[in-house]
Design an enzyme around this catalytic site. Structure first.
Site, PDB file in Angstrom:
ATOM      1  N   ASN A   7       0.868  -1.164   0.000  1.00 11.83           N
ATOM      2  CA  ASN A   7       0.000   0.000   0.000  1.00 11.83           C
ATOM      3  C   ASN A   7       0.908   1.217   0.000  1.00 11.83           C
ATOM      4  O   ASN A   7       1.493   1.563   1.021  1.00 11.83           O
ATOM      5  CB  ASN A   7      -0.882  -0.045   1.252  1.00 11.83           C
ATOM      6  CG  ASN A   7      -1.817   1.148   1.339  1.00 11.83           C
ATOM      7  OD1 ASN A   7      -1.759   2.066   0.524  1.00 11.83           O
ATOM      8  ND2 ASN A   7      -2.673   1.141   2.349  1.00 11.83           N
ATOM      9  N   ARG A  90      -2.462  -2.085  -3.503  1.00 17.63           N
ATOM     10  CA  ARG A  90      -3.668  -1.278  -3.329  1.00 17.63           C
ATOM     11  C   ARG A  90      -3.587  -0.096  -4.302  1.00 17.63           C
ATOM     12  O   ARG A  90      -2.559   0.584  -4.371  1.00 17.63           O
ATOM     13  CB  ARG A  90      -3.733  -0.748  -1.904  1.00 17.63           C
ATOM     14  CG  ARG A  90      -4.872   0.208  -1.726  1.00 17.63           C
ATOM     15  CD  ARG A  90      -4.839   0.844  -0.355  1.00 17.63           C
ATOM     16  NE  ARG A  90      -5.979   1.740  -0.221  1.00 17.63           N
ATOM     17  CZ  ARG A  90      -5.913   2.894   0.437  1.00 17.63           C
ATOM     18  NH1 ARG A  90      -4.800   3.286   1.001  1.00 17.63           N
ATOM     19  NH2 ARG A  90      -6.975   3.652   0.535  1.00 17.63           N
ATOM     20  N   HIS A 179     -12.826   2.791   0.200  1.00 17.47           N
ATOM     21  CA  HIS A 179     -12.828   1.696   1.192  1.00 17.47           C
ATOM     22  C   HIS A 179     -13.512   0.456   0.632  1.00 17.47           C
ATOM     23  O   HIS A 179     -14.012  -0.385   1.387  1.00 17.47           O
ATOM     24  CB  HIS A 179     -13.585   2.059   2.486  1.00 17.47           C
ATOM     25  CG  HIS A 179     -12.990   3.176   3.295  1.00 17.47           C
ATOM     26  ND1 HIS A 179     -13.768   4.152   3.870  1.00 17.47           N
ATOM     27  CD2 HIS A 179     -11.719   3.449   3.647  1.00 17.47           C
ATOM     28  CE1 HIS A 179     -12.996   4.986   4.532  1.00 17.47           C
ATOM     29  NE2 HIS A 179     -11.736   4.579   4.408  1.00 17.47           N
ATOM     30  N   ARG A 240     -12.113  15.261   8.259  1.00 17.99           N
ATOM     31  CA  ARG A 240     -12.889  15.672   7.080  1.00 17.99           C
ATOM     32  C   ARG A 240     -14.315  16.006   7.492  1.00 17.99           C
ATOM     33  O   ARG A 240     -14.886  15.335   8.356  1.00 17.99           O
ATOM     34  CB  ARG A 240     -12.939  14.558   6.033  1.00 17.99           C
ATOM     35  CG  ARG A 240     -11.602  14.215   5.418  1.00 17.99           C
ATOM     36  CD  ARG A 240     -11.823  13.253   4.235  1.00 17.99           C
ATOM     37  NE  ARG A 240     -10.581  12.661   3.812  1.00 17.99           N
ATOM     38  CZ  ARG A 240     -10.324  11.341   3.836  1.00 17.99           C
ATOM     39  NH1 ARG A 240     -11.249  10.490   4.266  1.00 17.99           N
ATOM     40  NH2 ARG A 240      -9.172  10.890   3.429  1.00 17.99           N
ATOM     41  N   GLU A 384      -8.020  -5.405   5.154  1.00 19.02           N
ATOM     42  CA  GLU A 384      -7.859  -5.049   3.741  1.00 19.02           C
ATOM     43  C   GLU A 384      -6.676  -5.781   3.109  1.00 19.02           C
ATOM     44  O   GLU A 384      -6.722  -6.148   1.946  1.00 19.02           O
ATOM     45  CB  GLU A 384      -7.720  -3.530   3.610  1.00 19.02           C
ATOM     46  CG  GLU A 384      -9.067  -2.840   3.803  1.00 19.02           C
ATOM     47  CD  GLU A 384      -8.973  -1.363   4.141  1.00 19.02           C
ATOM     48  OE1 GLU A 384      -8.586  -1.041   5.282  1.00 19.02           O
ATOM     49  OE2 GLU A 384      -9.288  -0.535   3.275  1.00 19.02           O
TER      50      GLU A 384
END
Ligand code: ADP
Length: 396
Positions: A7, A90, A179, A240, A384
């Site tokens: 990743n 990823r 996601h 955020r 993940e």
């Protein structure tokens, strides 16, 4: 088969070497401060972390250091690089081009590059990592697993914005969602865990981490998700803002004398529960402040939970029902008091919290609703990296 999962960010790179048969992590770690000075963290399964400060001018040196660590005579996870059978990468944004994972050929890399405009911070970094790996391991098959792919099954009613249609046609401005690897993994696992038939089920997955998103998964396919063109839309997150009136941007720009980058920086990095509370983006700090009666921390947590509950309600409407709700990621897996606030809104669905189970379930699978709750609510830890490993094996 041993799969190296990578990743890659702009100045960091996380990795795990996973054996696909046992699904055990053989070694994992990260490279930080790539292009600045360089720091390698390496951990062989069952051993302590080793931290080495060492120069990493580019991602290529960083990956070389990871490979050296993996075959190191004393602490390596394998004897030879030949024991790494595949690499799973990823990739953040696959636009409309990728609805599933894909073997990374030169043609595919060019198509990923065409999506760079949609994720200018992430995709170029992902590509740099892929190219560096290809150079260092030219004969090892590589697979790209996209954050957006799982959401490509959304219907146009869910993905179109109320904007001039030409922006969609010309620039592909639409909702994509992120996601996806986690939403896919958790929805499948939730069905298994709760004895539901995935292909005949309505599952809502709440991925609540520092970045947070929620998805509606009908018959194993995503029909809606809360993030949009970028990860800024939807839930209130660590830093955020999630959904806001877009006119606020002009208002704040004028009041604070900010340009568009300045406003975007506020919405992405200075908002969310951190901006609201003035305490932290981390729910461990927020819980302490909440329990001390800090009013802004209480407001931040309550707004965070209320937004999740509203999205759950809208996804029940989108699917005309719900068979199960799954909480995952840092907050979803660990923060029982936030799950409780969210679940208190869901009484109209016949959902009841099992307080004891809810408090006891941290970072593990478990059902946190009562036995007679009409809809089961479960905690399903996401993974993940394992999902990327499985996708990689399936493709090669
Ligand atoms: P991301 O991958 O988006 O960075 P994570 O899924 O790792 O996010 O979640 C990170 C957040 O989860 C932290 O900011 C923190 O608020 C929360 N979190 C993680 N672990 C715990 C824990 N054990 N107790 C309370 N909160 C936790």
């Amino acid at each position: 088969m041993n799969v190296l999962v990578i990743n890659c960010g702009s100045s960091s790179l996380k990795y795990q070497l996973i054996n696909s048969e046992s699904e055990q992590v053989l070694a994992k770690g990260l490279c930080e401060r790539i292009g600045i000075d360089g720091r390698l963290v390496y951990q062989l399964a069952g051993n302590d972390k080793e931290i080495t400060e060492t120069p990493m001018p580019t991602h290529k040196e960083a990956i070389q250091l990871v490979l050296d660590a993996l075959v190191n005579e004393k602490t390596g996870a394998v004897k030879d690089l030949k024991e790494i059978d595949a690499v799973g990468h990823r990739v953040v944004h696959g636009g409309e081009k990728f609805a599933s994972s894909v073997v990374l050929t030169e043609d595919v890399l060019a198509q990923i590059e065409e999506c760079n405009d949609l994720a200018p911070l992430h995709n170029p970094a992902n590509l740099i990592g892929i190219r560096a790996c290809k150079e260092l391991m030219p004969n090892v098959p590589m697979v790209g697993v996209f954050d957006t792919a799982f959401h490509q099954t959304m219907p146009s009613t869910a993905y179109l914005y109320g904007l001039p249609y030409e922006y969609y046609e010309k620039y592909k401005v639409r909702r994509y969602g992120f996601h996806g690897t986690s939403h896919s993994f958790v929805s499948k696992r939730a069905a298994e865990y709760l004895n539901l038939d995935l292909n005949n089920s309505k599952i809502i997955v709440a991925h609540l981490g520092n970045g947070a998103s929620i998805s509606a998964v009908k018959d194993g396919k995503c029909v809606d998700t809360s993030m949009g063109l970028t990860p800024l839309e939807g839930l209130v997150m660590g830093t955020r803002c999630g959904d806001i009136d877009p006119a606020i941007m002009e208002f704040i720009a004028k009041k604070e004398n900010l340009d568009i980058e300045g406003v975007m920086n506020v919405l992405n990095k200075k908002s969310g529960v951190e901006g609201m509370s003035g305490v932290s983006s981390d729910f461990r700090d927020l819980q302490a402040a909440y329990e001390e009666g800090n009013e802004r921390a209480i407001a931040a947590v309550e707004v965070f939970a209320y937004r999740v509950a509203k999205y759950i309600g809208s996804y029940v409407a989108a699917m005309n029902g719900v068979d199960a709700i799954a909480f995952t990621a840092g907050i979803g897996e660990n923060v029982y008091f936030v799950r409780r606030i969210i679940m208190k809104y869901l009484g109209y669905l016949g959902i009841e919290v099992d307080d004891e189970a809810n408090v006891a379930t941290r970072g593990i699978e478990g059902i946190i609703s009562t036995a007679d709750s009409k809809v089961p609510v479960a905690v399903i830890p996401t993974n993940e990296e394992l999902a990327i490993c499985r996708e990689t094996v399936a493709l090669i």
